[in-house]
Design a protein around this motif. Structure first.
Motif, PDB file in Angstrom:
ATOM      1  N   ASN A 184      -7.301  -3.596  -2.003  1.00  0.00           N
ATOM      2  CA  ASN A 184      -8.107  -2.469  -1.517  1.00  0.00           C
ATOM      3  C   ASN A 184      -7.432  -1.144  -1.843  1.00  0.00           C
ATOM      4  OD1 ASN A 184     -10.318  -3.880  -0.375  1.00  0.00           O
ATOM      5  ND2 ASN A 184      -9.020  -4.473   1.353  1.00  0.00           N
ATOM      6  N   ASP A 230      -1.848  -4.548  -2.490  1.00  0.00           N
ATOM      7  CA  ASP A 230      -3.045  -4.645  -1.658  1.00  0.00           C
ATOM      8  C   ASP A 230      -4.232  -4.230  -2.539  1.00  0.00           C
ATOM      9  OD1 ASP A 230      -5.187  -3.976   0.062  1.00  0.00           O
ATOM     10  OD2 ASP A 230      -3.816  -3.600   1.717  1.00  0.00           O
ATOM     11  N   ASP A 237       0.866  -1.168   0.000  1.00  0.00           N
ATOM     12  CA  ASP A 237       0.000   0.000   0.000  1.00  0.00           C
ATOM     13  C   ASP A 237       0.904   1.219   0.000  1.00  0.00           C
ATOM     14  OD1 ASP A 237       0.969   0.215   2.586  1.00  0.00           O
ATOM     15  OD2 ASP A 237      -0.996   0.126   3.560  1.00  0.00           O
ATOM     16  N   LYS A 261      -7.962  -0.559  -5.608  1.00  0.00           N
ATOM     17  CA  LYS A 261      -9.318  -0.071  -5.879  1.00  0.00           C
ATOM     18  C   LYS A 261      -9.442   1.397  -5.479  1.00  0.00           C
ATOM     19  CE  LYS A 261     -12.878  -2.470  -4.706  1.00  0.00           C
ATOM     20  NZ  LYS A 261     -13.804  -3.305  -3.878  1.00  0.00           N
ATOM     21  N   ARG A 262      -8.841   1.743  -4.343  1.00  0.00           N
ATOM     22  CA  ARG A 262      -8.918   3.128  -3.860  1.00  0.00           C
ATOM     23  C   ARG A 262      -8.239   4.081  -4.830  1.00  0.00           C
ATOM     24  NH1 ARG A 262      -7.048   1.960   0.716  1.00  0.00           N
ATOM     25  NH2 ARG A 262      -4.929   2.819   0.663  1.00  0.00           N
TER      26      ARG A 262
END
Length: 264
Positions: free
Chosen positions: A68, A66, A29, A71-72
């Protein structure tokens, strides 16, 4: 350094950088990217560090991004999305351009960006249980930031296959295609890493930095007159340094050079 996603372990002149998100298989991330970039920059600037070893806590080396976080960033404004991608690309460049020798210790999954970290390091020592992949196409994306380093490691022909199929690559195959230098049973992994680290510490640090610079200069160039003159200049300058004089004198005197760690 104060880190939340890394553990840095100094073992004499060797710095071990452990990615420390085991519950997420050391997935990337923005924090891990920033901390890895800062760690390699700081350690490479430290003249007391002779080798940097990159490893992962838990079951995996690194499972890549990661999802997530991905996607962010995909939903973020274009300028934010681009800036984040540039930070990721800069991480791989930072590792690949270190003057200090870098070694990836791979014991489990090294997928996507994890495989990129391996390719960006100078040397890879892997377990027979290691698994690699450029699996991005299976998520509808491409291995863009890692592309230059993976292609450098495995060549264009292999990249055409694995960039498009996303197939898993086991340790034996990784060695066969040039991604891994050594592949050993899990119980022998750390001993093999130590062997390679010891071999690295036997070389002169200035000479090693010059050697990596030489590789970068000649890897894709034409062997023309300019290349010949450049290589001649490199050795002429280097052999006049105190390090080279010490190395030659130590060899003639049948003793270890001053930079070689004393044996316990």
């Amino acid at each position: 350094m104060t880190c939340t996603t890394l553990k840095i372990d100094r073992r004499g002149a060797v710095a071990w950088v452990w990615m420390n998100r085991p519950e997420l298989h050391n997935a990337f991330d923005e924090t891990l990217i920033a901390e890895l970039t800062a760690a390699f920059t700081t350690l490479d600037d430290d003249p007391t560090v002779r080798v940097i070893v990159l490893a992962g806590e838990g079951r995996s080396f690194s499972a890549g991004a990661d999802l997530n976080w991905m996607k962010r960033q995909g939903a973020a404004p274009p300028e934010t999305n681009l800036a984040d991608a540039q930070a990721l690309a800069m991480l791989f460049r930072t590792i690949s351009m270190c003057h200090t020798p870098t070694l990836a210790r791979v014991h489990g999954a090294a997928l996507g960006g994890g495989m990129g970290l391996v390719a960006a390091c100078d040397i890879c020592v892997a377990s027979t249980q290691a698994l690699f992949a450029t699996s991005e196409v299976r998520l509808g994306i491409i291995p863009a930031a890692i592309g230059p380093y993976v292609v450098r490691a495995i060549g264009q022909r292999q990249a055409y296959r694995y960039f498009q199929t996303g197939e898993r690559i086991d340790g034996a195959r990784a060695r066969e295609i040039g991604l891994a230098h050594e592949v050993v049973e899990p119980g022998a992994l750390d001993a093999k890493v130590d062997d390679v680290v010891s071999a690295l510490q036997a070389g002169g640090p200035l000479a090693q930095a010059a050697a990596t610079s030489l590789i970068r200069a000649v890897a894709h160039g034409v062997i023309d007159e300019a290349t010949v003159q450049d290589t001649a200049s490199r050795i002429a300058l280097l052999r006049a340094t105190p390090e080279a004089k010490e190395g030659l004198e130590a060899f003639l005197q049948k003793r270890p050079a001053a930079w070689v760690p004393a044996k316990n």
